[in-house]
Design a protein around this motif. Structure first.
Motif, PDB file in Angstrom:
ATOM      1  N   ASN A  68      54.302  36.305  37.769  1.00  0.00           N
ATOM      2  CA  ASN A  68      53.484  36.436  36.576  1.00  0.00           C
ATOM      3  C   ASN A  68      52.501  35.275  36.472  1.00  0.00           C
ATOM      4  O   ASN A  68      52.825  34.136  36.818  1.00  0.00           O
ATOM      5  CB  ASN A  68      54.365  36.475  35.332  1.00  0.00           C
ATOM      6  N   PRO A  69      51.303  35.527  35.969  1.00  0.00           N
ATOM      7  CA  PRO A  69      50.290  34.474  35.912  1.00  0.00           C
ATOM      8  C   PRO A  69      50.425  33.592  34.687  1.00  0.00           C
ATOM      9  O   PRO A  69      50.998  33.986  33.662  1.00  0.00           O
ATOM     10  CB  PRO A  69      48.984  35.273  35.843  1.00  0.00           C
ATOM     11  N   ASN A  70      49.865  32.403  34.781  1.00  0.00           N
ATOM     12  CA  ASN A  70      49.547  31.622  33.608  1.00  0.00           C
ATOM     13  C   ASN A  70      48.159  32.054  33.131  1.00  0.00           C
ATOM     14  O   ASN A  70      47.287  32.364  33.950  1.00  0.00           O
ATOM     15  CB  ASN A  70      49.540  30.124  33.919  1.00  0.00           C
ATOM     16  N   VAL A  88      45.677  32.340  36.223  1.00  0.00           N
ATOM     17  CA  VAL A  88      46.025  31.307  37.201  1.00  0.00           C
ATOM     18  C   VAL A  88      47.312  31.663  37.928  1.00  0.00           C
ATOM     19  O   VAL A  88      48.328  31.996  37.297  1.00  0.00           O
ATOM     20  CB  VAL A  88      46.192  29.933  36.503  1.00  0.00           C
ATOM     21  N   ASP A  89      47.262  31.581  39.254  1.00  0.00           N
ATOM     22  CA  ASP A  89      48.482  31.652  40.055  1.00  0.00           C
ATOM     23  C   ASP A  89      49.125  30.275  40.041  1.00  0.00           C
ATOM     24  O   ASP A  89      48.558  29.322  40.594  1.00  0.00           O
ATOM     25  CB  ASP A  89      48.138  32.065  41.493  1.00  0.00           C
ATOM     26  N   PRO A  90      50.297  30.114  39.417  1.00  0.00           N
ATOM     27  CA  PRO A  90      50.885  28.775  39.290  1.00  0.00           C
ATOM     28  C   PRO A  90      51.295  28.165  40.624  1.00  0.00           C
ATOM     29  O   PRO A  90      51.398  26.941  40.729  1.00  0.00           O
ATOM     30  CB  PRO A  90      52.107  29.007  38.389  1.00  0.00           C
ATOM     31  N   ALA A  91      51.496  28.994  41.634  1.00  0.00           N
ATOM     32  CA  ALA A  91      51.946  28.468  42.926  1.00  0.00           C
ATOM     33  C   ALA A  91      50.807  27.842  43.724  1.00  0.00           C
ATOM     34  O   ALA A  91      50.976  26.784  44.340  1.00  0.00           O
ATOM     35  CB  ALA A  91      52.601  29.588  43.740  1.00  0.00           C
ATOM     36  N   THR A  92      49.641  28.485  43.710  1.00  0.00           N
ATOM     37  CA  THR A  92      48.535  28.023  44.559  1.00  0.00           C
ATOM     38  C   THR A  92      47.405  27.369  43.782  1.00  0.00           C
ATOM     39  O   THR A  92      46.509  26.774  44.390  1.00  0.00           O
ATOM     40  CB  THR A  92      47.955  29.211  45.336  1.00  0.00           C
ATOM     41  N   ARG A  93      47.397  27.505  42.451  1.00  0.00           N
ATOM     42  CA  ARG A  93      46.331  27.012  41.586  1.00  0.00           C
ATOM     43  C   ARG A  93      45.005  27.723  41.834  1.00  0.00           C
ATOM     44  O   ARG A  93      43.939  27.213  41.476  1.00  0.00           O
ATOM     45  CB  ARG A  93      46.134  25.483  41.718  1.00  0.00           C
ATOM     46  N   ARG A  94      45.067  28.894  42.431  1.00  0.00           N
ATOM     47  CA  ARG A  94      43.878  29.725  42.541  1.00  0.00           C
ATOM     48  C   ARG A  94      43.801  30.600  41.295  1.00  0.00           C
ATOM     49  O   ARG A  94      44.832  30.890  40.665  1.00  0.00           O
ATOM     50  CB  ARG A  94      43.887  30.540  43.827  1.00  0.00           C
ATOM     51  N   ALA A  95      42.592  31.005  40.928  1.00  0.00           N
ATOM     52  CA  ALA A  95      42.429  31.628  39.618  1.00  0.00           C
ATOM     53  C   ALA A  95      41.271  32.615  39.598  1.00  0.00           C
ATOM     54  O   ALA A  95      40.453  32.683  40.531  1.00  0.00           O
ATOM     55  CB  ALA A  95      42.206  30.547  38.559  1.00  0.00           C
ATOM     56  N   ASP A 109      49.300  39.375  43.065  1.00  0.00           N
ATOM     57  CA  ASP A 109      48.763  40.689  43.397  1.00  0.00           C
ATOM     58  C   ASP A 109      48.252  41.352  42.125  1.00  0.00           C
ATOM     59  O   ASP A 109      48.982  41.498  41.147  1.00  0.00           O
ATOM     60  CB  ASP A 109      49.841  41.571  44.031  1.00  0.00           C
ATOM     61  N   GLY A 110      46.998  41.756  42.138  1.00  0.00           N
ATOM     62  CA  GLY A 110      46.404  42.432  41.002  1.00  0.00           C
ATOM     63  C   GLY A 110      46.180  43.902  41.299  1.00  0.00           C
ATOM     64  O   GLY A 110      45.952  44.282  42.448  1.00  0.00           O
ATOM     65  N   GLN A 111      46.263  44.725  40.271  1.00  0.00           N
ATOM     66  CA  GLN A 111      46.025  46.156  40.415  1.00  0.00           C
ATOM     67  C   GLN A 111      44.964  46.604  39.425  1.00  0.00           C
ATOM     68  O   GLN A 111      44.911  46.137  38.285  1.00  0.00           O
ATOM     69  CB  GLN A 111      47.306  46.954  40.180  1.00  0.00           C
ATOM     70  N   ILE A 112      44.131  47.542  39.874  1.00  0.00           N
ATOM     71  CA  ILE A 112      43.094  48.119  39.034  1.00  0.00           C
ATOM     72  C   ILE A 112      43.625  49.395  38.387  1.00  0.00           C
ATOM     73  O   ILE A 112      44.121  50.288  39.080  1.00  0.00           O
ATOM     74  CB  ILE A 112      41.830  48.453  39.847  1.00  0.00           C
ATOM     75  N   ILE A 113      43.526  49.467  37.071  1.00  0.00           N
ATOM     76  CA  ILE A 113      43.871  50.677  36.322  1.00  0.00           C
ATOM     77  C   ILE A 113      42.591  51.174  35.661  1.00  0.00           C
ATOM     78  O   ILE A 113      42.016  50.486  34.810  1.00  0.00           O
ATOM     79  CB  ILE A 113      44.945  50.411  35.253  1.00  0.00           C
ATOM     80  N   ALA A 114      42.109  52.323  36.071  1.00  0.00           N
ATOM     81  CA  ALA A 114      40.908  52.883  35.453  1.00  0.00           C
ATOM     82  C   ALA A 114      41.239  53.288  34.020  1.00  0.00           C
ATOM     83  O   ALA A 114      42.185  54.037  33.787  1.00  0.00           O
ATOM     84  CB  ALA A 114      40.406  54.080  36.248  1.00  0.00           C
ATOM     85  N   ILE A 134      37.709  49.274  33.095  1.00  0.00           N
ATOM     86  CA  ILE A 134      38.933  49.148  33.885  1.00  0.00           C
ATOM     87  C   ILE A 134      39.822  48.078  33.260  1.00  0.00           C
ATOM     88  O   ILE A 134      39.358  47.218  32.505  1.00  0.00           O
ATOM     89  CB  ILE A 134      38.667  48.793  35.366  1.00  0.00           C
ATOM     90  N   THR A 135      41.105  48.168  33.586  1.00  0.00           N
ATOM     91  CA  THR A 135      42.090  47.173  33.191  1.00  0.00           C
ATOM     92  C   THR A 135      42.603  46.487  34.446  1.00  0.00           C
ATOM     93  O   THR A 135      42.857  47.146  35.463  1.00  0.00           O
ATOM     94  CB  THR A 135      43.253  47.832  32.431  1.00  0.00           C
ATOM     95  N   TYR A 136      42.731  45.170  34.390  1.00  0.00           N
ATOM     96  CA  TYR A 136      43.315  44.399  35.492  1.00  0.00           C
ATOM     97  C   TYR A 136      44.766  44.083  35.141  1.00  0.00           C
ATOM     98  O   TYR A 136      45.051  43.600  34.038  1.00  0.00           O
ATOM     99  CB  TYR A 136      42.552  43.092  35.706  1.00  0.00           C
ATOM    100  N   GLN A 137      45.672  44.350  36.060  1.00  0.00           N
ATOM    101  CA  GLN A 137      47.080  44.006  35.854  1.00  0.00           C
ATOM    102  C   GLN A 137      47.511  42.987  36.891  1.00  0.00           C
ATOM    103  O   GLN A 137      47.405  43.217  38.103  1.00  0.00           O
ATOM    104  CB  GLN A 137      47.980  45.237  35.947  1.00  0.00           C
ATOM    105  N   PHE A 138      47.980  41.841  36.408  1.00  0.00           N
ATOM    106  CA  PHE A 138      48.568  40.814  37.256  1.00  0.00           C
ATOM    107  C   PHE A 138      49.979  40.559  36.744  1.00  0.00           C
ATOM    108  O   PHE A 138      50.164  40.013  35.647  1.00  0.00           O
ATOM    109  CB  PHE A 138      47.758  39.516  37.206  1.00  0.00           C
ATOM    110  N   GLY A 139      50.990  40.978  37.479  1.00  0.00           N
ATOM    111  CA  GLY A 139      52.358  40.802  37.030  1.00  0.00           C
ATOM    112  C   GLY A 139      52.585  41.483  35.698  1.00  0.00           C
ATOM    113  O   GLY A 139      52.315  42.677  35.538  1.00  0.00           O
ATOM    114  N   ASP A 140      53.038  40.711  34.708  1.00  0.00           N
ATOM    115  CA  ASP A 140      53.334  41.283  33.397  1.00  0.00           C
ATOM    116  C   ASP A 140      52.141  41.205  32.447  1.00  0.00           C
ATOM    117  O   ASP A 140      52.294  41.415  31.239  1.00  0.00           O
ATOM    118  CB  ASP A 140      54.532  40.568  32.769  1.00  0.00           C
TER     119      ASP A 140
END
Length: 295
Positions: A2-4, A21-28, A141-146, A155-161
């Motif tokens: 789950n993201p921050n 933010v991905d807490p593991a890699t600090r990529r965002a 991992d992100g998913q696109i929901i139209a 569109i909606t972006y889903q990252f984890g929860d």
């Protein structure tokens, strides 16, 4: 995983910008950034986007994506400006939006009478997402929901929860998006929201807008469970017929968004301002409704 999420409120337009933010890699990723614009003076500025840059720098984030939930009609996007600022010579963030932007571009190319220099095929963006597509932000991992209905490109972006829903739904006190823009449809919006309501009740919902009453705080997030239980336009047990009737009646009473024409001219270009028509002067168009005017 789950993201921050860090959320920034733009009070002039009621817009939320989210940094995922991905807490593991600090990529965002940055979602729905805002460019400041004063309609009366025509002044464009970047104070709000600067806040995002300062946060990115002080927390030592690397930005992979600048994501739009749709071509907003109530604020100008800062995506293109942020992309330029965040480029480091060897890499730069990519700007993404739903594939339906091409439909929106074709509609508003006609409304603005744009010349052939504007090509409505989405080339102004780096990625055009379709339903079910995936993207990565670090190890997230992100998913696109139209989620069309408000606009064809929503569109909606889903990252984890975490869901980033754009204008599809607001806070429970705010209800749902309007469905009177070109290509919008209340029945389609109902089906889109039902897809979101099928997710677990604990799923976090990050909003693109909130318009609190005087004395109340703007809300950046809610949950699927809260929306299903108390959304004033569409609860979990609301029928399609009731929602369509409510939405149709309400939309007939709504005013045109104040920044509709400036916002869409910029946002269908991925946040780029129109090209200067003189050496250093760009212009925005306003289509006139002059029916009944005695010329």
């Amino acid at each position: 995983m789950n993201p921050n999420v860090r959320s920034f409120h733009h009070s002039n337009t009621g817009t939320w910008t989210h940094v995922v933010v991905d807490p593991a890699t600090r990529r965002a990723s940055i979602i729905d950034p805002v460019l400041d614009f004063d309609m009366a003076s025509g002044r464009v500025s970047t104070e709000s986007a600067q806040r995002i840059l300062e946060y990115v720098a002080t927390t030592e984030l690397a930005i992979d994506w600048i994501l739009e939930t749709h071509a907003h009609a109530d604020h100008l996007s800062a995506a293109a400006w942020l992309k330029r600022q965040l480029a480091d010579g060897s890499a730069e963030p990519a700007i993404g939006i739903g594939h339906g932007i091409t439909t929106v571009q074709k509609t508003f190319k006609k409304k603005f009478n744009l010349d052939d220099q504007f090509v409505p095929d989405g080339r102004q963006f780096d990625a055009l997402f379709v339903d079910g597509e995936t993207l990565c932000v670090g190890d997230l991992d992100g998913q696109i929901i139209a989620t069309p209905g408000h606009t064809p490109d929503s569109i909606t972006y889903q990252f984890g929860d975490a869901l980033f829903v754009g204008d599809t739904i607001f806070s429970p006190r705010g209800g749902t998006a309007r469905c009177d823009f070109p290509g919008a449809d209340a029945a389609t919006l109902y089906r889109s929201i039902q897809r979101l309501y099928s997710l677990p009740d604990a799923t976090r919902v990050f909003l693109a807008h909130d318009y609190p009453a005087q004395g109340e705080e703007a809300i950046a997030q809610t949950t699927i469970g809260d929306e299903k239980a108390t959304n004033i336009h569409l609860r979990g047990d609301t029928s399609a017929a009731d929602f369509i009737a409510l939405r149709t009646k309400r939309d007939a009473s709504l005013a045109t968004p104040k920044l509709l024409w400036p916002a869409l001219q910029v946002n269908i270009r991925g946040g780029q301002l129109p090209a200067p028509e003189t050496r250093d002067q760009a212009f925005l168009k306003i289509p006139l409704d002059s029916k009944g005017f005695d010329t």
